[in-house]
Design a protein around this motif. Structure first.
Motif, mmCIF file in Angstrom:
data_model
loop_
_atom_site.group_PDB
_atom_site.id
_atom_site.type_symbol
_atom_site.label_atom_id
_atom_site.label_comp_id
_atom_site.label_asym_id
_atom_site.label_seq_id
_atom_site.Cartn_x
_atom_site.Cartn_y
_atom_site.Cartn_z
ATOM 1 N N LEU A 71 12.979 48.184 34.858
ATOM 2 C CA LEU A 71 11.730 47.450 35.108
ATOM 3 C C LEU A 71 10.951 48.056 36.276
ATOM 4 C CD1 LEU A 71 12.765 43.721 34.707
ATOM 5 C CD2 LEU A 71 11.715 45.194 33.020
ATOM 6 N N PRO A 73 10.264 49.096 40.565
ATOM 7 C CA PRO A 73 9.981 48.267 41.718
ATOM 8 C C PRO A 73 8.813 47.324 41.397
ATOM 9 C CG PRO A 73 9.250 50.523 42.092
ATOM 10 C CD PRO A 73 9.954 50.510 40.781
ATOM 11 N N PRO A 74 8.789 46.123 41.898
ATOM 12 C CA PRO A 74 9.699 45.549 42.903
ATOM 13 C C PRO A 74 10.905 44.836 42.294
ATOM 14 C CG PRO A 74 7.899 44.050 42.534
ATOM 15 C CD PRO A 74 7.673 45.204 41.609
ATOM 16 N N PRO A 82 10.868 36.183 43.520
ATOM 17 C CA PRO A 82 9.590 35.521 43.268
ATOM 18 C C PRO A 82 9.812 34.041 42.985
ATOM 19 C CG PRO A 82 10.317 36.655 41.317
ATOM 20 C CD PRO A 82 11.344 36.920 42.360
ATOM 21 N N PRO A 83 8.797 33.250 43.280
ATOM 22 C CA PRO A 83 8.926 31.838 42.913
ATOM 23 C C PRO A 83 8.944 31.731 41.398
ATOM 24 C CG PRO A 83 6.711 32.308 43.694
ATOM 25 C CD PRO A 83 7.507 33.548 43.913
ATOM 26 N N PHE A 185 3.355 42.481 32.832
ATOM 27 C CA PHE A 185 3.973 42.096 34.097
ATOM 28 C C PHE A 185 4.698 40.768 33.954
ATOM 29 C CE2 PHE A 185 4.023 40.351 38.405
ATOM 30 C CZ PHE A 185 4.651 41.396 39.057
ATOM 31 N N LYS A 188 7.839 41.263 32.144
ATOM 32 C CA LYS A 188 8.900 41.763 33.023
ATOM 33 C C LYS A 188 9.459 40.626 33.871
ATOM 34 C CE LYS A 188 7.706 46.632 33.537
ATOM 35 N NZ LYS A 188 7.455 47.697 34.498
ATOM 36 N N MET A 189 8.557 39.761 34.307
ATOM 37 C CA MET A 189 8.986 38.628 35.121
ATOM 38 C C MET A 189 9.918 37.743 34.288
ATOM 39 S SD MET A 189 8.137 38.118 38.242
ATOM 40 C CE MET A 189 6.832 37.563 39.272
ATOM 41 N N ASN B 298 4.574 49.299 37.963
ATOM 42 C CA ASN B 298 4.107 47.960 38.303
ATOM 43 C C ASN B 298 3.110 48.027 39.450
ATOM 44 O OD1 ASN B 298 6.006 46.941 36.468
ATOM 45 N ND2 ASN B 298 7.586 47.096 38.029
ATOM 46 N N VAL B 300 1.640 45.477 41.944
ATOM 47 C CA VAL B 300 1.988 44.113 42.318
ATOM 48 C C VAL B 300 1.169 43.687 43.519
ATOM 49 C CG1 VAL B 300 3.857 42.620 43.070
ATOM 50 C CG2 VAL B 300 4.313 44.409 41.435
ATOM 51 N N ASN B 305 2.583 32.800 48.367
ATOM 52 C CA ASN B 305 3.625 32.070 47.643
ATOM 53 C C ASN B 305 3.590 32.395 46.156
ATOM 54 O OD1 ASN B 305 1.206 30.968 47.254
ATOM 55 N ND2 ASN B 305 1.794 28.852 47.649
ATOM 56 N N ALA B 306 3.099 33.538 45.832
ATOM 57 C CA ALA B 306 3.049 33.917 44.413
ATOM 58 C C ALA B 306 3.030 35.430 44.285
ATOM 59 C CB ALA B 306 1.799 33.324 43.768
ATOM 60 N N TRP B 307 3.348 35.872 43.106
ATOM 61 C CA TRP B 307 3.301 37.304 42.794
ATOM 62 C C TRP B 307 2.357 37.468 41.623
ATOM 63 C CZ3 TRP B 307 6.621 41.149 44.951
ATOM 64 C CH2 TRP B 307 7.553 40.649 45.865
ATOM 65 N N GLU B 308 1.451 38.383 41.744
ATOM 66 C CA GLU B 308 0.597 38.726 40.611
ATOM 67 C C GLU B 308 0.859 40.193 40.308
ATOM 68 O OE1 GLU B 308 -1.111 36.692 38.945
ATOM 69 O OE2 GLU B 308 -1.424 34.966 40.273
ATOM 70 N N GLY B 309 0.700 40.546 39.074
ATOM 71 C CA GLY B 309 0.998 41.941 38.766
ATOM 72 C C GLY B 309 0.383 42.414 37.481
#
Lengths: 230, 1086
Positions: A71, A73-74, A82-83, A185, A188-189, B298, B300, B305-309
């Motif tokens: 997958l 990085p990260p 991640p939340p 993305f 992948k999450m 990726n 990113v 408090n969140a991840w977008e990608g």
């Protein structure tokens, strides 16, 4: 109630055994559905399921490493945490409160395990179809086969303990395309969460089966105890 | 002409100035209309506006204009201060009269009119988000102009907050007297989602005929493509999952909520610096993107408090397929293969896809290729009644596409499948039939098949078979001329016979052993009379595998005398000879070899041996790899010659071998792999006559001559005082290993000594060498020797190969008796003679002797007795007894052995030069390494007698600082008592002795005693040393720890007075002695 095989009196020992055998023979047809063979199956299949769970835990450890590297990085960074996004809830979560989980009956726990792995397996198969590299695909399908074995094994444990199989969504939760992530993305999450949940589930299942193993004693002892009851 | 026009210009300028003067006068009058300005938008009419004073604003205005004197004046009333009038050809005279003001007249020339096109309007602005492209559409309003014109459109694109011009382009178009919708595309380097993009446009029309001033139109109203950052609740990284070529420059943006703080943005594992586009959008720019990994790179955006990608796929456009080649294996499908070239770096749904298009039939086949194989393969069905195929292999992926084409006649591109089901059936011992199957319909072509025939003892043979092709059928072929009883391997491959393209793969091989056949010929035979002459031994040579045609089971030997069978014998394998009892008669011997299939033709030989005279024996040594035998021509030998030899020399029965030669031969070279160097072979040459065989010649030969294995054995048969007779034996032939050349004997004086070198190599000048070349001689006499002398004799044999090891013997010659007798007698005679002479002399002079030596009255001076007395007094001083010299009496001190060693050390240590000090190091570990400085045994004695409670002496109150480290030792609470003692063991100044000595007087008598020594006292607290004594409980093992200190130091120099070596060497025994003493003394206490 007369049968006291383990009476301390040496003279009464042989007599006790004889009585026990007679009682056992007499009660043999009366034993509910000749439980001894099934109990033997339950004890063994719980052990086997436990072993399989531990094996899968081990297998997943290497697979997850490879997959997260795939997958990129990260996702393969050790501090990536991640939340959990709302859409990741599609994957059955194992993050139930531990006290709550312990409070469940064996049946409920086994059923939850069964449902969870059935669904996780479906997602894992979707995952398998998308992977770009042949080597990883091969490993994933190997893991799928093992997980399929675990689902069957849990089913076996349930039926040997006389619990009905959960009628819930055993089949796929719907066409994979319909609920598929809208972009790569998020996909992948999803994969990341799938692996994470799998890991938690396997860890917890191992605990469950270990507890169950202690609760369901080996077959021979069961037979004696039950016979004594008569 | 030019002058004329410039003149005109000047004139016009002058008039203009004049008029402006007039205007200025007009402006001066208040309330009059002024500043009349005329603008045209379409070059047909113009819009004139003017200003009036406040007085004249109300009410109507009379507006009249006339273009020239001929046309009537046009007048109309207007309430506004603007009118639209046609554009005059040259000039127009305008009179304006507002109510309540004076009439004002203006003359407007064409050049005073300015041309400003109508402000364009954007008809549509369409974004294409995936490609980040904007499409702008607007109308050129060409219909308003009377004629075609060149138009310039300036388009401006803006973005960001505050707005920045991103790009400004000029677009050319031709106006064609009708309204045309113009369209323009622009691709943004930034995804359109990232932020709002604004577009406006204006135009300029290049009307060349128009002399007035021309100007750009106003900017159109701004059109906007709102970015995602304007949509509430929208967030994410853009562009979403793009596929781009390697080397592209990429811009990614992160759209987030207004209140969210953005932590960082990464591309792959690298963090990039962000630029703010708006309060909700940030962007990064990635230059020269590399190939992404298989799951994409990726991008990113990490928020609080969140991840977008987003995942970007960077790869290559597909390479042009190389080496496209198509062939059919079976006329059912066409297999096309190619090399894909550079990998695209894209996988999954973005992978490179292939399709095969056939132009003649218009059929398209999409190819499923696995990325694993180097060569890609795609199957296309063979179409009925089509031979030529025009293929186009199309390759595409999201980044680009390529193609490769091939025109192919499949009847010339046949690569049959591997033949299967190969079987073999035997016809007879030399012929077999092969059958195989090929899948495919080859009805239209002829097949050429190649059979490979190989066996262990023949070369691989290829046989081509051409056969008409059939549809999925079995083909047969016959293979002849095989050898009987031979294991063969067969395999087959096929190709197109008419247009060879490629061989199929070889089929699986099959094995077949041909059956046996009778031996092809009779064996090669020879016969010999047995030594007794009664029997004939018949020899035969085994047949080669190619001649035997099977396994020979037996030989049949028959003996005929004039067609009468005398004897018949069956000899089973593996015998290769037999004996026939024949007596003195002769017969014709016939030998037949037999295998399971039958018998060979008979080989015949007569037993008759013709008598031969004067048979010579020659010697021969091999030249090269064979032994050469030659003979004179014997004309009466009609049926050739035979050379016979034995393979083993000596008495044992030899295996006879022979070779036949035609009758014209006179010289042959006999070669055999069995010939060994150093072995003697006897060859016999026989001549063949019709009557029988005649021995012609014997030859003894060696393959190679070697030195003899041993020297001849010899004995000394006779010995005299000056000669010896030596006799020897012949060397056995096996040990000779060559033709004997000579025997050498070496003789030299010498005792028996094993270490002596060989005589032949010693180079001794006295060496006597005799060579015997007459090999019939078996003895030798060696003369001129010395009597009763030991000689060493060596014998060596020589061949052409070299000389043998020596055989050696020692011999002693007999002694010469006369010489001995003389040697004894002469000295005896001389002694006797001298004795007689002396007797006579003494007798004659007896009176004189008596007078001289023994007179009757002795002379005192000559008295021997007195002389003797004096000699005694002078000569021996040891007999003096009454000498009174001053004498130092010796004293003997008896000392206990235990304390002896320390005592000696003490004196050394207490010498004034050794003003010692002990490093005051409290650490125990270091103390281990230190050396024991033991002072004197009394201390030890005292310590033992003192109970340990006495230990803390008065001196322990004073803390002395370590000379070397100059720091006060750390004291751990739990170790305090011990450390205290140790610290007192430090250096103490010598001058304060009296005071401190007084203080401690009562406690330590030892120290008191030490104080008495001039100015010196030991630098260690002797009490401390006691810590490790065994009488303190459990301190036996801690002996070493406490009893060791550093090297003594000088106060002045701070140098170690005792060399480090001493630390290790000398004090150590002291320690052991000391501890030993304690050990013994305290033993009873334990």
């Amino acid at each position: 109630p007369d049968v006291r095989a383990d009476d301390g009196d040496p003279a009464g020992d042989s007599w006790g055994i004889f009585t026990f055998l007679c009682a056992a023979l007499c009660n043999l047809p009366a034993l509910p559905a000749l439980n001894c063979s099934e109990e033997l199956g339950a004890g063994q299949s719980i052990q086997q399921t436990y072993d399989l769970t531990r094996y899968l835990e081990h297998q997943l450890r290497t697979l997850a490493g490879t997959y997260l590297n795939y997958l990129g990085p990260p996702f393969n960074e050790p501090d990536f945490n991640p939340p959990r996004m709302a859409r990741a809830e599609r994957v059955p979560s194992a993050t139930v409160d531990l006290d709550l989980w312990r409070g469940l009956t064996d049946n409920a726990r086994l059923a939850a395990n069964y449902r969870a792995y059935s669904r996780l397996l479906c997602y894992l198969r979707v995952l398998d179809g998308q992977v770009g590299t042949a080597e990883l695909r091969h490993r994933l399908s190997h893991f799928c086969a093992s997980l399929q074995g675990l689902v069957l094994s849990i089913g076996g444990v349930m039926s040997s303990l006389g619990y009905p199989l959960p009628a819930g969504p055993v089949g796929p939760p719907g066409p994979p395309g319909a609920s598929a992530a809208p972009n790569d993305f998020l996909k992948k999450m999803d994969d990341f969460w799938l692996l994470k949940e799998l890991q938690t589930w396997l860890w917890r299942s191992a605990k469950d089966f270990n507890r169950l193993k202690k609760k369901v004693p080996p077959a021979v002892v069961t037979l004696r105890l039950e016979a004594r009851g008569f | 002409m030019w002058k004329n026009s410039s003149l005109r210009c000047l004139l016009a300028l002058a008039i203009l100035c004049l008029r402006s003067l007039i205007y200025s006068q007009e402006i001066g009058s208040l309330g009059d209309p002024q500043n009349l300005k005329c603008v045209t938008h379409n070059l047909q009419k113009m819009l004139c506006t003017w200003d009036v004073s406040s007085r004249g604003r109300r009410g109507q205005t009379d507006f009249c204009y006339t273009t020239n004197d001929l046309t009537p004046q046009v007048c109309f009333k207007t309430k506004e201060r603007r009118v639209e009038i046609p554009i005059p050809e040259s000039s127009i005279t305008v009179t304006i009269k507002s109510s309540g003001t004076a009439t004002k007249e203006f003359v407007i020339h064409q050049k005073d009119i300015s041309f400003v096109p109508i402000t364009p309007h954007i008809l549509s602005l369409m974004p294409d988000f995936p490609t980040s492209t904007l499409n702008l559409k607007w109308s050129d309003n060409g219909s308003v102009f009377p004629y075609g014109l060149d138009a310039l459109w300036q388009i401006q694109i803006l973005r960001k907050e505050p707005m920045e011009v991103v790009t400004q382009v000029t677009y050319y178009s031709k106006l064609t007297h009708e309204d045309v919708i113009l369209s323009w595309n622009w691709t943004s380097d930034m995804p359109l989602e990232c932020t709002s993009h604004y577009v406006k446009i204006r135009c300029y029309i290049n009307a060349t005929q128009f002399v007035g001033s021309k100007d750009w139109s106003d900017w159109s109203p701004t059109e906007v493509i709102p970015g995602k950052d304007t949509e509430p609740g929208e967030s994410g990284v853009f562009p979403l999952d793009p596929v781009v070529a390697v080397g592209s420059d990429l811009t990614f943006c992160c759209v987030h909520e207004e209140d969210q703080r953005i932590t960082n943005m990464t591309y792959g594992s690298k963090s990039y610096t962000m630029m703010q586009l708006s309060s909700r959008s940030h962007a990064i720019r990635v230059l020269n993107a590399n190939v992404s990994n298989s799951s994409g790179t990726n991008v990113v955006c990490r928020l609080e408090n969140a991840w977008e990608g987003s995942v970007v796929f960077v790869g290559y456009a597909p390479d042009t397929p190389q080496n496209l080649s198509c062939e059919t294996p079976n006329f059912l499908i066409i297999k096309c293969t190619w090399k894909p070239g550079r990998p695209s770096g894209l996988y999954g749904e973005r992978r490179t896809k292939y399709s095969l298009f056939e132009r003649t039939s218009g059929r398209n086949v999409s190819c499923e290729v696995s990325g694993l194989n180097k060569d890609h393969v795609c199957d296309f069905p063979v179409l009925p009644a089509q031979k030529t195929y025009d293929f186009i292999l199309g390759v595409s992926n999201p980044i680009g596409q390529a193609k490769s084409s091939l025109l192919v006649d499949i009847t010339q591109r046949v690569h049959p499948k591997t033949p299967e089901k190969l079987t073999v059936t035997e016809n007879n011992s030399t012929s077999i039939q092969l059958r195989w199957f090929i899948n495919g319909s080859f009805a239209e072509i002829r097949l050429l098949c190649q059979l490979e025939i190989s066996s262990s003892h023949s070369e691989r043979k290829l046989q081509n078979v051409s056969t008409p092709g059939r549809k999925s059928s079995t083909y047969t072929a016959q293979v002849n001329e095989l050898h009987p009883h031979t294991k063969y391997q067969f395999r087959v491959r096929c190709s197109d016979a008419d247009h060879f393209w490629r061989w199929s793969d070889w089929s699986r091989g099959v094995e077949q052993t041909t059956s046996e056949a009778p031996p092809a010929r009779g064996p090669d035979i020879w016969r010999e009379r047995s030594p007794s002459g009664e029997n004939v031994i018949v020899f035969w040579k085994p047949l080669s595998p190619s001649e035997s045609n099977g396994i020979i089971v037996s030989h049949e030997v028959s003996c005929y005398l004039l067609d009468m069978l005398l004897e018949h014998k069956v000899v089973l394998e593996p015998s290769n000879s037999t004996e026939i009892k024949l007596g003195k008669s002769d017969c014709v011997i016939s030998v037949v070899a037999r295998n399971n299939a039958g018998s060979s033709p008979p080989s015949r030989i007569t037993s008759v041996e013709l008598p031969s005279d004067n048979v010579t024996t020659d010697q021969a040594v091999a030249v090269g790899n064979g032994i050469n035998i030659s003979w004179d021509s014997y004309p009466n030998m009609t049926c050739g010659y035979i050379v016979k030899w034995c393979h083993s020399s000596g008495s044992e029965p030899c295996s006879v071998d022979w070779q036949k030669f035609p009758s014209n031969t006179t010289s042959v070279v006999i070669k055999s792999a069995l010939f060994k160097p150093g072995v003697r072979y006897n060859f016999s040459l026989y001549g063949c006559k019709s009557m029988g065989y005649q021995l012609l010649k014997n030859v003894t030969g060696y393959m190679k001559e070697l030195p003899p294995k041993t020297a001849p054995n010899f004995i000394v048969e006779e010995t005299s005082s000056d000669s010896i007779l030596v006799k020897w034996e012949d060397i056995p032939i096996e040990e000779c290993r060559g033709f004997f050349k000579r025997i050498s004997s070496f003789l030299c004086k010498g005792e028996k000594d094993a270490l002596k070198p060989r005589l032949s190599e010693s180079g001794n000048p006295e060496l006597k060498v005799n060579n015997i070349t007459d090999l019939t001689k078996k003895s030798m006499k060696i003369l001129d020797l010395q009597g009763k002398t030991s000689y060493q004799l060596e014998l060596q044999a020589y061949t052409a190969g070299g000389l043998s090891p020596p055989n050696s013997l020692y011999v002693v010659t007999k002694e010469d008796s006369v010489g001995l007798i003389i040697a004894i007698l002469i000295p005896v005679a001389v002694v006797v003679l001298l004795g007689v002479l002396a007797s006579i002399f003494c007798y004659r002079k007896r009176e004189w002797i008596k007078e001289t030596f023994y007179p009757e009255i002795p002379n005192p001076e000559n008295s021997k007795a007195l002389q003797f007395q004096r000699n005694i007094c002078e000569g021996n001083k040891t007999l003096k007894t009454l000498e009174m010299n001053p004498c130092t009496p010796n004293s003997v001190e008896v000392v206990e052995t235990q304390s002896t060693a320390p005592k000696i050390e003490d004196t050394e240590m207490m010498s004034p030069a050794a003003e010692t000090t002990v490093p005051e190091d409290g650490s125990e570990s270091e103390m281990e390494n230190h050396v024991v400085v033991s002072y004197c045994p009394p201390i030890i004695e005292e310590e033992i007698s003192n109970p340990p409670t006495d230990e803390p002496g008065g001196s322990s109150q004073v803390v002395y600082i370590d000379i070397q480290s100059m720091y006060q030792p750390q004291i751990k609470p739990e170790e305090e008592p011990e450390i205290d003692l140790v610290t007192t063991a430090g250096y103490k100044p010598q001058m304060q002795l009296s005071i401190s000595a007084l203080k401690i007087e009562g406690h330590s008598p030892v120290e008191e005693e030490l104080d008495k020594t001039a100015g010196y006292r030991p630098q260690a607290n002797t009490n401390a040393w006691n810590m490790g004594t065994p009488d303190s409980p459990g301190s036996v093992e801690s002996n070493n720890e406490n009893a060791s200190f550093g090297s003594p130091c000088s106060i002045n120099s701070r140098q170690f007075l005792l060399p480090p070596k001493d630390d290790e060497d000398s004090p150590k025994p002291i320690n052991t002695a000391w501890s030993f003493t304690h050990f013994f003394q305290n033993k009873p206490n334990d």
